[in-house]
Motif scaffolding. Structure first.
Motif, mmCIF file in Angstrom:
data_model
loop_
_atom_site.group_PDB
_atom_site.id
_atom_site.type_symbol
_atom_site.label_atom_id
_atom_site.label_comp_id
_atom_site.label_asym_id
_atom_site.label_seq_id
_atom_site.Cartn_x
_atom_site.Cartn_y
_atom_site.Cartn_z
ATOM 1 N N PHE A 134 5.499 -19.975 -4.725
ATOM 2 C CA PHE A 134 4.973 -18.709 -4.207
ATOM 3 C C PHE A 134 5.330 -18.546 -2.729
ATOM 4 C CE2 PHE A 134 1.520 -16.027 -2.521
ATOM 5 C CZ PHE A 134 1.607 -14.951 -3.390
ATOM 6 N N LEU A 191 8.968 -17.653 -2.403
ATOM 7 C CA LEU A 191 9.220 -16.256 -2.780
ATOM 8 C C LEU A 191 8.723 -15.302 -1.694
ATOM 9 C CD1 LEU A 191 8.414 -16.209 -6.610
ATOM 10 C CD2 LEU A 191 10.627 -16.351 -5.483
ATOM 11 N N ILE A 192 7.511 -15.568 -1.197
ATOM 12 C CA ILE A 192 6.940 -14.730 -0.136
ATOM 13 C C ILE A 192 7.846 -14.745 1.092
ATOM 14 C CG2 ILE A 192 5.152 -14.924 1.669
ATOM 15 C CD1 ILE A 192 4.073 -13.260 -0.433
ATOM 16 N N GLU A 243 10.960 -14.883 1.183
ATOM 17 C CA GLU A 243 12.165 -14.069 0.992
ATOM 18 C C GLU A 243 11.879 -12.577 1.106
ATOM 19 O OE1 GLU A 243 15.165 -15.215 0.792
ATOM 20 O OE2 GLU A 243 14.525 -17.317 0.790
ATOM 21 N N VAL A 244 10.590 -12.204 1.151
ATOM 22 C CA VAL A 244 10.260 -10.778 1.251
ATOM 23 C C VAL A 244 10.516 -10.306 2.672
ATOM 24 C CG1 VAL A 244 8.393 -9.091 1.142
ATOM 25 C CG2 VAL A 244 8.551 -10.869 -0.586
ATOM 26 N N ARG A 245 11.300 -9.221 2.814
ATOM 27 C CA ARG A 245 11.662 -8.795 4.177
ATOM 28 C C ARG A 245 10.669 -7.782 4.723
ATOM 29 N NH1 ARG A 245 17.536 -8.824 2.516
ATOM 30 N NH2 ARG A 245 18.121 -10.984 2.893
ATOM 31 N N SER A 246 10.076 -6.983 3.830
ATOM 32 C CA SER A 246 9.120 -5.986 4.294
ATOM 33 C C SER A 246 7.809 -6.675 4.680
ATOM 34 C CB SER A 246 8.868 -4.962 3.195
ATOM 35 O OG SER A 246 7.588 -4.401 3.342
ATOM 36 N N TYR A 259 4.732 -5.295 2.752
ATOM 37 C CA TYR A 259 4.610 -5.744 1.360
ATOM 38 C C TYR A 259 4.097 -7.174 1.327
ATOM 39 C CZ TYR A 259 5.768 -5.892 -3.598
ATOM 40 O OH TYR A 259 5.696 -5.965 -4.951
ATOM 41 N N LYS A 290 2.289 -8.703 3.575
ATOM 42 C CA LYS A 290 0.884 -8.727 3.986
ATOM 43 C C LYS A 290 -0.018 -8.272 2.828
ATOM 44 C CE LYS A 290 -2.195 -8.900 7.433
ATOM 45 N NZ LYS A 290 -2.972 -7.750 7.862
ATOM 46 N N VAL A 297 0.566 -8.300 -0.479
ATOM 47 C CA VAL A 297 0.507 -9.303 -1.545
ATOM 48 C C VAL A 297 -0.384 -10.471 -1.123
ATOM 49 C CG1 VAL A 297 1.851 -11.017 -2.813
ATOM 50 C CG2 VAL A 297 2.729 -8.695 -2.555
ATOM 51 N N GLN A 298 -0.218 -10.917 0.117
ATOM 52 C CA GLN A 298 -1.025 -12.055 0.583
ATOM 53 C C GLN A 298 -2.498 -11.707 0.677
ATOM 54 O OE1 GLN A 298 1.544 -13.532 4.048
ATOM 55 N NE2 GLN A 298 0.683 -15.378 3.143
ATOM 56 N N VAL A 304 -3.416 -19.944 -6.046
ATOM 57 C CA VAL A 304 -2.024 -19.949 -5.578
ATOM 58 C C VAL A 304 -1.874 -19.328 -4.187
ATOM 59 C CG1 VAL A 304 0.225 -18.877 -5.960
ATOM 60 C CG2 VAL A 304 -0.856 -20.156 -7.780
ATOM 61 N N ILE A 313 -0.670 -20.983 1.785
ATOM 62 C CA ILE A 313 -0.724 -20.740 3.229
ATOM 63 C C ILE A 313 -0.168 -21.892 4.054
ATOM 64 C CG2 ILE A 313 -2.307 -20.435 5.157
ATOM 65 C CD1 ILE A 313 -3.926 -18.648 3.511
ATOM 66 N N ARG A 345 21.039 -17.502 -0.273
ATOM 67 C CA ARG A 345 19.604 -17.710 -0.051
ATOM 68 C C ARG A 345 19.038 -18.860 -0.875
ATOM 69 N NH1 ARG A 345 17.886 -11.577 -0.541
ATOM 70 N NH2 ARG A 345 15.754 -12.139 0.004
ATOM 71 N N PHE A 383 18.033 -10.099 -6.880
ATOM 72 C CA PHE A 383 16.976 -11.070 -6.618
ATOM 73 C C PHE A 383 15.801 -10.408 -5.902
ATOM 74 C CE2 PHE A 383 14.946 -13.697 -3.410
ATOM 75 C CZ PHE A 383 14.322 -14.618 -4.226
ATOM 76 N N ASN A 402 12.090 -10.326 -7.257
ATOM 77 C CA ASN A 402 11.083 -10.985 -6.421
ATOM 78 C C ASN A 402 9.930 -10.040 -6.106
ATOM 79 O OD1 ASN A 402 9.918 -12.982 -4.904
ATOM 80 N ND2 ASN A 402 11.071 -12.492 -3.048
ATOM 81 N N TYR A 403 10.266 -8.817 -5.684
ATOM 82 C CA TYR A 403 9.227 -7.838 -5.362
ATOM 83 C C TYR A 403 8.367 -7.545 -6.582
ATOM 84 C CZ TYR A 403 10.612 -6.637 -0.595
ATOM 85 O OH TYR A 403 10.839 -6.672 0.747
ATOM 86 N N LEU A 430 6.086 -10.689 -7.455
ATOM 87 C CA LEU A 430 4.960 -10.839 -6.530
ATOM 88 C C LEU A 430 3.960 -9.706 -6.707
ATOM 89 C CD1 LEU A 430 6.816 -12.024 -3.299
ATOM 90 C CD2 LEU A 430 5.321 -13.372 -4.760
ATOM 91 N N PHE A 454 1.926 -10.325 -9.800
ATOM 92 C CA PHE A 454 0.914 -11.356 -9.572
ATOM 93 C C PHE A 454 -0.272 -10.784 -8.796
ATOM 94 C CE2 PHE A 454 -0.837 -15.124 -7.368
ATOM 95 C CZ PHE A 454 -1.199 -15.840 -8.497
ATOM 96 N N ALA A 455 0.022 -9.956 -7.810
ATOM 97 C CA ALA A 455 -1.053 -9.329 -7.041
ATOM 98 C C ALA A 455 -1.891 -8.416 -7.938
ATOM 99 C CB ALA A 455 -0.468 -8.545 -5.869
ATOM 100 N N ILE A 473 -5.582 -22.566 9.829
ATOM 101 C CA ILE A 473 -4.750 -23.433 8.996
ATOM 102 C C ILE A 473 -3.629 -24.040 9.828
ATOM 103 C CG2 ILE A 473 -2.949 -23.287 7.241
ATOM 104 C CD1 ILE A 473 -5.465 -23.671 5.920
#
Lengths: 311, 287
Positions: free
Chosen positions: A101, A104-105, A107-110, A113, A115, A117-118, A184, A189, A213, B8, B12-13, B16, B19-20, B280
């Protein structure tokens, strides 16, 4: 250490600091060290005693009788099999999940998005298992939940022949999936923090060499966070016998008990519900000893294999 | 090459995002159910929005004295416990972070040992009983006032505070208590907030202490109260308007209670978000 050889005179500062640090000694003596001596109860015939303190001082010694008793108990056999099997499965699925996870997170550029998802996936960590378990029980209800209709639509079951998702055969799957959803986000974190601490130069160098990547993730990111992974792997191996009590206790029902009884819930039931104090203390001692042995053993193996450990 | 990276990203988007959504869905489900007529809900099919809207479930929860009692008690435990634990833990952390502390090695080892060895449930229960804490309010507070893990996180933060700050205060004649209270604590807001929020959610979510260390009557915590509702369908509707009760079932009432009990966490969640990543980082980089 060496400059300490010349003992300075005691000042009021020393006394204040000593009192402050001493607070920890008071609390730990009472709530951590004193219970360690309480394990003597495991070697006493103190079951069903009303006066617990009396049980530890007056009850006759019985050697390893309590240990023999639980080793021969079929309920214990069930509990230990469930505990070990589930933990091994979770080590394979639930341990790597937050690492994946985090990758994958990463690799997210935005940023937005990422923030969002997290924010959503971290939330369940702060909700109690009572509430989260309540949600799970509601969703898996045979007549009002959402899963039975989904399974009917997929042809895995039918209205005439519905499956009971709260029954024994689905319990492990339920535990694994709900642990993933609840854990997850939060679990990732530390890995995300570790990834953000990695040297950006290495990625640039790799890009110049034409790495894609996936290659960067495998050859730079993963080795970079390997120390963090090792620490958490060792900790989760040493905690193998100590399943989250809450999750199991909340999701347990009389139908799934054969698959849902684990060591922690079994200790609670025999000890505090049935008042078999000595028997449950013996179980608890067994649990602690195995945990420490697992920690030392896995630490030793890790040091041999990777040169890393937690001590 | 470019195309591959693009695929990819899309996958990926979607993964994720999915999952959210799966994480979010149970909450939507329970909110919908809590605003739905009980009998109507039992027919199944209430999955996204309430079908037969009613506030009856909430009215029943709000008129339940037991619920409010548990709610009040839990607020008390959370506030007292969080501030008490922050005071005790930060005092120890300050002392242990100081190189001048005598027997510092002893204190460190004495603390660390407890992270790896424990007595287990029954011997702990025995201590609670013999201290006279069993079935008292204080059983929720005293044992939780100090935690080694939180102490380690705090002291590693304290170590990062410049030594000059302390030296200046010493020159002015400030004692150690004074330095801890008026220099270190105000400078440590991020770590105090992080640990404080962990503690607060821990207290708020606790039910085990009620179950194991009290007779559970007047000392029920909110989560214990909820657990009885969820696991035993235990709902008190005595003395309520029958037409109101008709619109509810123990399940939909428990949904309303779940929503109410989750709201406080939702309110502090933005603050948790703001501080926890810092906490953390402190823990993982220096711990």
């Amino acid at each position: 250490m060496d400059s300490k050889k010349i003992r300075k005179k005691w000042t009021s500062r020393d006394v204040t600091l000593l009192v402050m640090a001493g607070l920890s000694v008071v609390f730990l003596l009472i709530f951590a060290y004193a219970p360690m001596f309480g394990v003597l109860l495991a070697f006493k015939d103190g079951d069903y005693k009303l006066n617990l303190l009396g049980a530890i001082t007056d009850a006759p010694w019985c050697g390893f009788d309590n240990f023999k008793a639980f080793l021969l108990d079929p309920n214990f056999a069930d509990a230990i099999v469930n505990t070990i099997c589930l933990n091994l499965i979770m080590l394979v699925i639930n341990f790597p999940a937050p690492i994946l996870f985090a990758l994958l997170i990463n690799e997210v550029r935005s940023a937005r998005y990422k923030k969002t998802v997290q924010t959503i996936t971290n939330f369940p960590h702060f909700i109690s298992w009572v509430i989260f378990g309540g949600l799970v029980i509601a969703l898996t209800d045979m007549s009002t939940g959402i899963f039975n209709p989904i399974m009917n639509a997929l042809g895995l079951s039918s209205e005439e022949n519905p499956v009971n998702l709260q029954g024994a055969e689905y319990f492990w799957a339920t535990v694994i999936i709900t642990s993933l959803i609840k854990g997850v986000g939060w679990g990732s974190i530390v890995y995300i923090a570790a990834i953000s601490g990695l040297d950006a130069d290495m990625y640039e160098a790799a890009e110049l060499d034409g790495a894609n990547r996936l290659q960067k993730a495998i050859y730079i990111t993963l080795p970079g966070i390997a120390p963090t992974i090792t620490v958490f792997l060792l900790l989760s191996i040493s905690g193998m016998l100590s399943n989250s009590f809450d999750q199991f206790y909340i999701l347990q029902n009389s139908l799934n008990l054969s698959r849902s009884e684990v060591l922690t819930t079994y200790i609670y039931k025999t000890g505090l519900s049935q008042r078999r104090y000595s028997y449950a203390s013996a179980l608890g001692l067994f649990n602690s000893v195995v945990s420490v042995v697992l920690l030392i053993l896995s630490n030793f193996i890790s040091k041999r294999a990777t040169g890393r450990g937690i001590f | 090459m470019k195309k591959k990276v693009y695929t990819f990203d899309v996958v990926n988007y979607i993964l994720l995002g999915l999952f959210a959504l799966i994480t979010l869905y149970p909450f939507i489900y329970v909110i919908a159910g809590s605003f739905n007529d009980g009998m109507d809900y039992s027919g199944g099919g209430v999955w996204l929005v309430p079908r037969k809207v009613t506030l009856a479930n909430y009215k029943v929860v709000f008129s339940d004295n037991g619920f409010w009692k548990a709610f009040g008690l839990t607020i008390g435990v959370t506030i007292l416990g969080t501030f008490g634990a922050l005071a005790v833990t930060s005092a120890v952390a300050y002392a242990i972070s100081r190189k001048e502390l005598r027997f510092r090695n002893f204190f460190q080892i004495f603390n660390l040992i407890t992270m790896f060895f424990g007595g287990g449930l029954i011997p702990y229960f025995l201590i609670i009983v013999s201290l006279g804490l069993y079935d008292t309010f204080w059983v929720y507070i005293f044992p939780s006032l100090y935690s080694v893990y939180n102490m380690i996180i705090m002291q590693s933060f304290f170590k990062s505070i410049p030594e000059e700050m302390r030296e200046a205060a010493v020159m002015d004649g400030a004692g150690e208590l004074r330095i801890w209270l008026s220099i270190y604590l105000p400078l440590s807001k991020p770590v105090l907030a992080t640990v404080g929020l962990w503690l607060a959610t821990g207290f708020w979510n606790s039910y085990f202490s009620t179950m194991a260390y009290t007779r559970a009557g007047d000392l029920s915590t909110l989560q214990y109260f909820l657990m009885r509702m969820i696991k035993e369908a235990k709902v008190d509707t005595g003395g309520l308007d029958p037409s109101l009760i008709e619109q509810t079932t123990s399940t939909t009432i428990s949904f309303a209670a779940i929503v109410i009990a989750t709201l406080p966490i939702l309110f502090v969640y933005p603050f948790i978000q703001k501080y926890f990543s810092k906490g953390i980082m402190i823990g993982s980089l220096k711990g």
